[in-house]
Motif scaffolding. Structure first.
Motif, PDB file in Angstrom:
ATOM      1  N   VAL A  26      -7.650 -36.164  24.123  1.00 24.06           N
ATOM      2  CA  VAL A  26      -8.635 -35.196  24.627  1.00 24.06           C
ATOM      3  C   VAL A  26      -8.615 -35.181  26.150  1.00 24.06           C
ATOM      4  O   VAL A  26      -8.305 -36.177  26.800  1.00 24.06           O
ATOM      5  N   TYR A  27      -8.917 -34.008  26.722  1.00 28.44           N
ATOM      6  CA  TYR A  27      -9.146 -33.892  28.158  1.00 28.44           C
ATOM      7  C   TYR A  27     -10.617 -34.141  28.431  1.00 28.44           C
ATOM      8  O   TYR A  27     -11.483 -33.678  27.679  1.00 28.44           O
ATOM      9  N   LEU A  28     -10.908 -34.846  29.511  1.00 32.41           N
ATOM     10  CA  LEU A  28     -12.287 -35.040  29.932  1.00 32.41           C
ATOM     11  C   LEU A  28     -12.659 -33.944  30.910  1.00 32.41           C
ATOM     12  O   LEU A  28     -11.957 -33.731  31.907  1.00 32.41           O
ATOM     13  N   LEU A  47      -8.556 -36.814  34.056  1.00 40.69           N
ATOM     14  CA  LEU A  47      -8.663 -37.865  33.048  1.00 40.69           C
ATOM     15  C   LEU A  47      -8.354 -37.318  31.654  1.00 40.69           C
ATOM     16  O   LEU A  47      -8.746 -36.204  31.305  1.00 40.69           O
ATOM     17  N   VAL A  48      -7.641 -38.112  30.879  1.00 39.67           N
ATOM     18  CA  VAL A  48      -7.454 -37.855  29.455  1.00 39.67           C
ATOM     19  C   VAL A  48      -7.832 -39.121  28.701  1.00 39.67           C
ATOM     20  O   VAL A  48      -7.809 -40.219  29.259  1.00 39.67           O
ATOM     21  N   LEU A 100     -20.736 -34.605  30.542  1.00 43.02           N
ATOM     22  CA  LEU A 100     -19.345 -34.837  30.168  1.00 43.02           C
ATOM     23  C   LEU A 100     -19.046 -34.106  28.862  1.00 43.02           C
ATOM     24  O   LEU A 100     -19.867 -34.067  27.950  1.00 43.02           O
ATOM     25  N   SER A 101     -17.860 -33.522  28.774  1.00 45.72           N
ATOM     26  CA  SER A 101     -17.405 -32.899  27.535  1.00 45.72           C
ATOM     27  C   SER A 101     -15.952 -33.257  27.304  1.00 45.72           C
ATOM     28  O   SER A 101     -15.228 -33.600  28.242  1.00 45.72           O
ATOM     29  N   LEU A 102     -15.533 -33.203  26.041  1.00 43.63           N
ATOM     30  CA  LEU A 102     -14.158 -33.534  25.670  1.00 43.63           C
ATOM     31  C   LEU A 102     -13.506 -32.315  25.035  1.00 43.63           C
ATOM     32  O   LEU A 102     -14.088 -31.682  24.145  1.00 43.63           O
ATOM     33  N   LEU A 103     -12.315 -31.989  25.485  1.00 41.84           N
ATOM     34  CA  LEU A 103     -11.588 -30.827  24.976  1.00 41.84           C
ATOM     35  C   LEU A 103     -10.298 -31.281  24.311  1.00 41.84           C
ATOM     36  O   LEU A 103      -9.627 -32.217  24.783  1.00 41.84           O
ATOM     37  N   GLU A 104      -9.932 -30.613  23.220  1.00 35.91           N
ATOM     38  CA  GLU A 104      -8.692 -30.946  22.532  1.00 35.91           C
ATOM     39  C   GLU A 104      -7.501 -30.720  23.452  1.00 35.91           C
ATOM     40  O   GLU A 104      -7.453 -29.730  24.188  1.00 35.91           O
ATOM     41  N   ALA A 105      -6.563 -31.634  23.380  1.00 40.36           N
ATOM     42  CA  ALA A 105      -5.370 -31.529  24.228  1.00 40.36           C
ATOM     43  C   ALA A 105      -4.241 -30.833  23.468  1.00 40.36           C
ATOM     44  O   ALA A 105      -3.117 -31.309  23.419  1.00 40.36           O
ATOM     45  N   LYS A 106      -4.566 -29.656  22.884  1.00 40.78           N
ATOM     46  CA  LYS A 106      -3.536 -28.925  22.147  1.00 40.78           C
ATOM     47  C   LYS A 106      -2.527 -28.282  23.086  1.00 40.78           C
ATOM     48  O   LYS A 106      -1.388 -28.041  22.731  1.00 40.78           O
TER      49      LYS A 106
END
Length: 823
Positions: free
Chosen positions: A60-62, A239-240, A280-286
């Motif tokens: 995930v991307y931060l 950050l990942v 803070l949020s987390l995004l899928e690293a697609k």
């Protein structure tokens, strides 16, 4: 098996008989399928392909809702300070790994291997970068957390860089690469296919996080002697993370929120009154961050448009095959009379279709490979666009569907040839069929409608590009060349200033150089410094304004050719010991100093560190990009700012701008042999990079429109030739009864124009919808632009007339006696 081989052999003989038609079909399929494969390759690399790491679904991307006040940030949503990284990596819970990475420069870093300086893409990364992502190695090994803690000067290079720079030499490990003058030992080569986490870029090397001033984040000089590690107010790291087993993104973000919000205020204290803490949020690293926002919608539009091209191509080939098979009606009738069933006829047609599509598929793949490379260059995507299983699967599915469509399309006509047709019809009438004629006319009508849609879309995007290219920049870019330089081994501000003073002095005396200057942020690069500003020591009425600023050298506006409306330019007498001066643009004067003479007023940063007296006002001009709107802007003199690091040099030269670069390299290397010229190019080319996306889509849309025109013209021509051949006797009778050549020509043209008009009526509403869908990509045009629609309609009409002239003239040239003897 034997019957299939016989069908293929017979199909090959049939295709050889009509070699011209076969060639047209193969080329048509190659263009239609190849264009789709090329666009899908870019779409796959940009939007669909996962990061080339182990188990990417858990990566995930931060992201953050924004940085706190009193901080500096590279990206308000994607970057964090070292203090946040340090706090998150030490947690043991929702994320099994927290990984930091940051570029060594806003562009490319200065490197040297051997004696020749050059530039390369480099990142500093945390010790768990390779192990946490699960990256494999072609040679050597990655980093450890101890390497990060000790700031060990070692490097892992990418497979591409190993191939490009070192020729895949096996003994590359242990060799020394100088980065910004610092010796770095190569300890590993990443596996082929891994190019880092930088969107659109192909990272050449990685080093552990460093604490040296020469290797600060983004190539920035230390602020007050502090690098990014010791500066908690600089949000500069990306950050990942890797989710721990059984933990979702929402759960991880909720558990990390208190720790993040506490760490975000290290060095700041408590939030200011009324300030909301960032979240803070987390995004899928697609895929790479920001790609979907930048390319997603336009690429999907292009995929739709190129899909229309494929429909036109397949319908064209289907019509050509139907026309060819019409001449084989007696053959099909005879086969049925001899006992062939529906399956045997379908298998024969499918075999011929398979041969055609196979030849077209090979040509399409070759065309797609070349087109994909061109698309990558146009879009300025440095990461590999090599086809993967998705691209191969897409191409194979397209080929299979094309084979089925082209096998089924002529089947109805073949089955219509009953066993009695061979006995009761003549060769002149055996191919005539109102149903086939009606089908052909319907296909041509729909082709015209699709062609109109593509022409409208292409015209809108090409005119948008022309508007952008013709936008006044507010300066004279002809004759300007720009390049970056980052001095090494200078540890004080006076030393850096002295370096640039010597460089400017030597460049000014080069033959062909009219003037030379420097700037901190390269204009036309998309980068800018933005912040609040005081005017006359206080916040202006209406609140603290958002002002863009840059640091420039002597003769800056003279070199660029930006008109000075009041006061003067920077000059060599503006030094660290002279009164500090600044220059503003006219919008700054209009908004923040209205109805007064701006000269003599003071401007400065909100913290009071930099205060300047306004000595000049310049005309508004384009700064970050061609399509931006002006905002208030101020410039400081570089020799009066206590932060001097990498600068970009701007030269105005006589003749071809790039021809001066060999002389410039000699001057730079006389001062420091380790210094490369960073991203040298003309200033116009630099501005062109800001419309790379528009350039890509305009070229694509224009190509699709032209391809559609060619395919539609071919299809209409083939249909009309087929109809004229079928009506030879009728036309002969008409001419025998007194019809004039002009009447026969008009009869054929009228048929073509009626199909075109009907297609236009159907296509106009869809063309208007296309304009609305492209609204966000247009510049200086409205989605329902009348001129673009008129151009497209005129184009469709010209296609109809052009494709009809030869069949019409052929019809008018029919000899009545010869036509009547056919029976």
């Amino acid at each position: 098996m034997g019957s299939t081989v016989r069908d293929l052999r017979y199909g090959l003989r049939q295709l050889k008989k009509t070699s011209g038609l076969t060639l047209i079909c193969v080329v048509t399929l190659a263009l239609g399928i190849g264009a789709n494969t090329a666009v899908f390759s870019v779409m796959n690399a940009v939007l669909l392909k996962s990061l080339p790491v182990a188990d990417p679904d858990r990566v995930v991307y931060l992201n953050t809702s924004g940085a706190p006040k009193r901080t500096g940030t590279v990206d308000s949503h994607e970057t964090f300070p070292y203090s946040v990284y340090d706090a998150l990596r030490n947690q043991r819970g929702p994320l099994s790994h927290v990984i930091a990475y940051v570029p060594l420069s806003t562009g490319k870093a200065a490197v040297r291997y051997g004696s020749q300086p050059e530039e390369a893409e480099g990142d500093m990364v945390s010790g768990a970068f390779f192990s946490g992502l699960g990256v494999k190695f072609a040679r050597g090994h990655g980093f450890t957390e101890q390497d990060e803690a000790d700031h060990v000067p070692i490097a892992v290079i990418s497979f591409n860089y190993w191939n490009r720079r070192f020729g895949q030499t096996p003994d590359v490990l242990g060799r020394t690469l100088y980065v910004n003058g610092v010796p770095i030992t190569i300890v590993g080569v990443s596996a082929e296919g891994f190019e880092g986490l930088e969107a659109g870029g192909s990272t050449d090397f990685w080093i552990p996080l460093q604490s040296r001033a020469e290797l600060n984040a983004w190539g920035n000089p230390p602020e007050d002697g502090k690098t990014y590690i010791a500066n908690p107010t600089w949000w500069c790291l990306r950050l990942v993370g890797r989710l721990a087993p059984g933990v979702s993104k929402a759960q991880a973000a909720a558990q990390l929120q208190p720790l993040f919000q506490t760490a975000g205020y290290i060095g700041l204290g408590s939030p200011l009154p009324g300030e909301k803490r960032p979240t803070l949020s987390l995004l899928e690293a697609k895929s790479f961050p920001g790609y979907d926002a930048q390319y997603g919608r336009p690429l999907r539009m292009m995929m739709t448009m190129v899909g229309f091209v494929l429909l036109i191509a397949l319908s064209n080939v289907a019509m050509l095959l139907m026309a060819r098979n019409a001449t084989r009606q007696r053959e099909f009738s005879l086969r049925v009379a001899l006992g062939s069933g529906r399956w045997e006829l379908f298998r024969q047609l499918l075999s011929e279709s398979l041969l055609l599509v196979s030849a077209g598929g090979i040509a399409a793949w070759l065309f797609a490979n070349t087109a994909t490379k061109a698309l990558g260059e146009w879009a300025q995507i440095e990461s590999t666009l090599a086809p993967d299983y998705r691209v191969l699967g897409f191409t194979l599915i397209t080929l299979v569907l094309a084979t089925l469509v082209l096998g089924v399309a002529p089947l109805r006509g073949a089955l219509a040839a009953g066993p009695g047709l061979v006995l009761k019809t003549s060769s002149a009438t055996s191919y005539t069929d109102r149903g086939k004629s009606r089908t052909g006319r319907t296909i041509v009508t729909m082709q015209m409608a699709l062609c109109l849609v593509l022409l409208v879309g292409g015209t809108l995007l090409v005119r948008t590009l022309r508007n952008l290219e013709n936008t006044p920049l507010g300066m004279r870019v002809e004759g300007l060349v720009v390049f970056g330089v980052k001095p090494q081994n200078f540890h004080s501000i006076p030393e850096s200033i002295a370096f640039y003073q010597e460089l400017i002095r030597k460049l000014r005396v080069l033959p062909g150089v009219q003037s030379a200057t420097v700037m901190e942020e390269r204009i036309g690069s998309g980068w800018s410094n933005n912040g609040s500003m005081l005017v006359d020591g206080k916040i202006p009425e209406g609140g603290s304004p958002w002002v863009r600023s840059n640091v420039a050298g002597p003769g800056f506006f003279h070199t660029l050719g930006v008109p000075i409306l009041a006061g003067r330019d920077f000059n060599d007498s503006d030094t660290a010991t002279s009164p500090h001066v600044g220059i503003i643009n006219e919008l700054f004067a209009q908004r923040l100093l209205p109805n007064q003479n701006p000269l003599g007023h003071t401007i400065g940063t909100e913290d009071g560190k930099f205060q300047m007296t306004v000595v000049g006002v310049v005309k508004n001009h384009k700064y970050r990009s061609i399509d931006e709107d002006p905002i208030p802007m101020a410039w400081y003199m570089y020799a009066q700012i206590p932060v001097v690091a990498k600068m970009d040099v701007e030269l105005r030269v006589n003749g071809e701008p790039l021809a001066i670069l060999p002389s410039v390299r000699r001057v730079v290397q006389q001062i420091d042999p380790d210094l490369p010229l960073i991203q040298p190019m003309t200033q116009r080319a630099q501005y062109q990079t800001t419309i790379a996306r528009q350039l890509l889509f305009a070229r694509l849309a224009g190509f699709f429109a032209i391809l559609a025109v060619v395919l539609v013209a071919t299809g209409l021509y083939g249909t009309l030739v087929y109809r004229v051949n079928n009506r030879t006797i009728e036309i002969g009778v008409r001419m025998a009864m007194g019809a004039q050549r002009a009447q026969v020509v008009w009869m054929v043209l009228r048929d073509s124009l009626m199909l075109t008009a009907l297609g236009a009526v159907i296509g106009v509403p869809f063309a208007l919808l296309t304009g609305k869908a492209l609204a966000s990509e247009l510049y200086g045009l409205k989605p329902n632009d009348f001129s673009s629609m008129a151009i497209a309609l005129a184009g469709v009409a010209l296609v109809a007339i052009g494709a009809s002239l030869i069949p019409a003239r052929r019809a008018a040239g029919i000899d009545p006696l010869t036509a009547l003897r056919w029976e």
